[in-house]
Scaffold this active site. Structure first.
Site, PDB file in Angstrom:
ATOM      1  N   TYR A   1      71.541   3.423 -33.658  1.00  0.00           N
ATOM      2  CA  TYR A   1      72.530   2.482 -33.124  1.00  0.00           C
ATOM      3  C   TYR A   1      72.045   1.710 -31.894  1.00  0.00           C
ATOM      4  CZ  TYR A   1      77.233   0.605 -32.764  1.00  0.00           C
ATOM      5  OH  TYR A   1      78.310  -0.243 -32.771  1.00  0.00           O
TER       6      TYR A   1
ATOM      7  N   ARG B   1      80.105  -3.922 -32.952  1.00  0.00           N
ATOM      8  CA  ARG B   1      79.294  -5.020 -32.404  1.00  0.00           C
ATOM      9  C   ARG B   1      78.989  -6.092 -33.434  1.00  0.00           C
ATOM     10  NH1 ARG B   1      77.207  -4.173 -26.936  1.00  0.00           N
ATOM     11  NH2 ARG B   1      77.890  -2.100 -26.372  1.00  0.00           N
TER      12      ARG B   1
ATOM     13  N   ASP C   1      73.246 -10.642 -21.360  1.00  0.00           N
ATOM     14  CA  ASP C   1      73.123  -9.207 -21.057  1.00  0.00           C
ATOM     15  C   ASP C   1      72.013  -8.868 -20.061  1.00  0.00           C
ATOM     16  OD1 ASP C   1      74.039  -6.533 -21.487  1.00  0.00           O
ATOM     17  OD2 ASP C   1      72.310  -6.153 -22.764  1.00  0.00           O
TER      18      ASP C   1
ATOM     19  N   SER D   1      78.467  -2.205 -18.945  1.00  0.00           N
ATOM     20  CA  SER D   1      78.605  -2.453 -20.378  1.00  0.00           C
ATOM     21  C   SER D   1      80.074  -2.616 -20.764  1.00  0.00           C
ATOM     22  CB  SER D   1      78.017  -1.274 -21.151  1.00  0.00           C
ATOM     23  OG  SER D   1      76.702  -1.046 -20.721  1.00  0.00           O
TER      24      SER D   1
ATOM     25  N   CYS E   1      82.262  -4.937 -20.111  1.00  0.00           N
ATOM     26  CA  CYS E   1      83.187  -5.416 -19.070  1.00  0.00           C
ATOM     27  C   CYS E   1      83.265  -6.938 -19.073  1.00  0.00           C
ATOM     28  CB  CYS E   1      82.741  -4.940 -17.697  1.00  0.00           C
ATOM     29  SG  CYS E   1      83.018  -3.187 -17.446  1.00  0.00           S
TER      30      CYS E   1
HETATM   31  C1  OXD Z   1      75.366  -2.257 -23.316  1.00  0.00           C
HETATM   32  C2  OXD Z   1      74.944  -3.324 -24.242  1.00  0.00           C
HETATM   33  O1  OXD Z   1      75.796  -1.192 -23.776  1.00  0.00           O
HETATM   34  O2  OXD Z   1      74.623  -4.420 -23.767  1.00  0.00           O
HETATM   35  O3  OXD Z   1      75.263  -2.486 -22.105  1.00  0.00           O
HETATM   36  O4  OXD Z   1      74.891  -3.085 -25.458  1.00  0.00           O
HETATM   37 MN    MN Z   2      74.487  -4.395 -21.634  1.00  0.00          MN
END
Ligand code: OXD
Ligand code: MN
Length: 594
Positions: free
Chosen positions: A215, A380, A291, A266, A268
């Site tokens: 994952y 996701r 990210d 993560s 947020c």
């Molecule tokens: C995280 C992601 O978990 O970006 O931070 O997937």
């Molecule tokens: Mn992330």
């Protein structure tokens, strides 16, 4: 053992050939596929996965697939993630550590014969735009075809990445789902081995091993493992920054453009902010990354940022035409959806529409019971950034984009106000170090619990966090003082006494960004308070919006005193590594509050 092309034809790089040879001998795959990154390759692997039942094509979204994982392989697993530096001290208190030799021994036994009956894929990929001063090549070896497809969408993957490597170094990453197949044994749609799951980084030799999970960040090694944990070490050594930050371009109605980088833990809202649809007339927002940011000081003394990734791995629940229309348009085609719900040739998740479609299949591929979440909270979408209709024109610029402001934000129902500007670079570093946030489903474990998450890097810093703080202090001395980005703390998640969010968030965050934009040109007014500069009442553009400013900006002295007490005891974890400059910042804050 079958191989699609002779290794010697695929690469002339001798250490890469030697490493692949070692991996073949150790993992004993049935066949080897050296990836070229072509769309034909993607289509062929996807078709094989569909045949096996691992992917379901979505008739309503061209080129897209639905996938559901094993119920115990749904998020990053911090308790099984290790930084194996030579000395325990160098991993610091935020990381799990095991002695490297002992860990190598453990990995040797795990990986021995682990790919039996499977194809081994070799994936060359480049993090950051080709030709960037920060571009680095990684090679992931995996037995998961799902990983190949996701790496194709998320990174610059294939021949071109490999061609960058001829005389350079690469970051090796060895990944296995950890489920060897006996001769004739049938595979399952999502093989994984939760009991033996482990994700290991060797920061001195800069290598990655991941076993047992298929994952996201556990398995797509370019993302958290390389671009954050290993890259943070490289950045410290070479004087740059590898950060858990989105990068956003903002243009005001007069056509002036600035770039902002923002760190949030993560799940947020980084993707939502990175793809913001402004609500104020004449403003435009464009996305460089959602990210990760790699940042360096240019010759002109400004801080520049590149997005090392080339795609998004975004949290699906809550994404809708109301909250993030740009993401919705990005995922109309050529996307992979993992652990969402499914109905009638399309995907669905909580928040996508008010009423779910009929005949919904939940994320575990069972008819939905109408009660439990239909989509997993950490489900996701994976999609290439090239499909983003608001992609910034400089997203592939090797030089990156100049950063005017850096934001640190957490999910806090109280204490921290909507926005505060730091008093200086060091005070901004203190704000980053002080970040706390309520935990989310992106990490296995309890949700909604307040935890310290300095710089949103708690899970991603590959060395001692105290040394990381010191690196940020040092970096502030590298840039031209007048050109350093200003630093802000933001909190979109404050709640009123009834528990309701006070700030509308999403596109309305434009108003906060406008104030920040203008502050960085000294055009917006602010009031000095003990915790930093707050917008002067008339300086925040609230036209057409009714909000309770008191609930957004009130500074509760006693809550702040408690906050500083908690920080004081948290910072003690970093012992001698905690920089004196941040001790001073804490003391000054206490004095200002008293
Ligand atoms: C995280 C992601 O978990 O970006 O931070 O997937
Ligand atoms: Mn992330």
């Amino acid at each position: 053992m079958k191989i699609n092309i002779p290794l010697s034809e695929w690469t002339a790089h001798s250490s890469l050939r030697a490493w692949i040879g070692d991996a073949i001998r150790k993992c004993k795959p049935k066949s080897v596929h050296l990836c070229d990154g072509s769309s034909e390759e993607f289509d062929k692997i996807a078709a094989e996965m569909v045949k096996k039942g691992s992917l379901v094509p979505l008739s309503k979204r061209p080129g897209s697939f639905w996938c559901h994982s094993h119920p115990d392989d749904v998020a990053r697993v911090e308790e099984c993630t290790y930084i194996c530096s030579k000395s325990k001290e160098d991993a610091g208190p935020t990381n799990h550590w095991r002695e490297p030799g002992e860990m190598k021994e453990h990995l040797r036994s795990l990986f021995s014969g682990c790919m039996q009956g499977r194809t081994m894929y070799v994936i060359p990929y480049c993090m950051a735009p080709f030709g960037s001063p920060l571009a680095h090549v990684g090679v992931e070896i995996t037995d998961s075809p799902y990983v190949v497809l996701n790496m194709k969408l998320m990174t610059r993957m294939g021949k071109e990445a490999l061609s960058q490597l001829e005389d350079g170094e690469f970051i090796p990453g060895l990944h296995s789902v950890g489920v060897p197949l006996e001769e004739g044994e049938d595979d399952v749609p999502w093989p994984c081995n939760p009991k033996e799951r482990i994700i290991v980084h060797f920061p001195e030799e800069k290598s990655i091993y991941s076993y047992g999970s298929g994952y996201g960040g556990n398995a797509l090694l370019g993302k958290k493992c390389f671009a954050l944990r290993i890259a943070s070490v490289m950045a410290k050594e070479k004087g740059w920054l590898a950060e858990h930050m989105l990068i956003l371009g903002l243009t005001n109605p007069e056509g002036e453009k600035k770039y902002i980088a923002a760190a949030f833990p993560s799940a947020c809202g980084k993707t939502n902010l990175a793809m913001l649809t402004p609500t104020l007339p004449g403003w435009k927002a464009e996305c460089v990354g959602d990210d990760i940011a790699w940042m360096y000081f240019g010759k002109d003394g400004r801080l520049y940022a590149v997005n090392p990734e080339a795609g998004y791995f975004g949290v699906a629940p809550g994404t809708s035409m109301k909250t993030n229309p740009i993401a919705m348009r990005t995922i109309e085609r050529n996307a992979i959806f993992t652990n969402t719900a499914y109905a009638d040739g399309d995907v669905w998740w909580e928040g996508l529409s008010e009423t779910p479609p009929p005949n919904l299949i939940n994320w575990q591929n069972k008819p939905w019971d109408g009660k439990s979440p239909a989509a997993h909270p950490n489900s996701r979408f994976t999609v290439a950034m090239a499909q983003c209709p608001a992609l910034d024109p400089a997203a592939n610029d090797p030089a990156g984009v100049p950063i005017s402001a850096i934001l640190f934000g957490g999910r806090r129902h109280g204490v921290t106000p909507l926005v505060v500007e730091s008093l200086s670079w060091n005070h901004g570093v203190f704000m980053g170090a002080s970040l706390s946030s309520e935990s989310t489903a992106a990490v296995k474990g309890e949700v909604g619990k307040l935890r310290h998450d300095p710089f949103a890097m708690r899970s991603f810093c590959g060395y001692h966090m105290g040394d990381y703080f010191a690196h940020w202090i040092e970096m502030g001395k590298r840039g031209a003082a007048s050109k350093l980005p200003r630093i802000y703390s933001v909190n979109w998640f404050r709640r009123d006494s009834k528990g309701k969010f006070v700030w509308p968030g999403f596109g309305e965050n434009n108003r906060v960004l406008k104030w920040i934009f203008e502050r960085t040109s000294n055009r917006a007014a602010a009031n000095s308070t003990p915790i930093g500069y707050l917008p002067a009442p008339e300086a925040l553009d609230l036209s057409g919006l009714t909000v309770d400013l008191q609930s957004l900006f009130s500074i509760d002295q006693s809550a702040w005193k408690e906050e500083t007490e908690k920080l004081k005891s948290y910072f003690q974890h970093f012992e001698m590594h905690f920089p004196k400059e941040l001790e001073d910042e804490l003391q000054c804050l206490e004095e200002r509050l008293s």
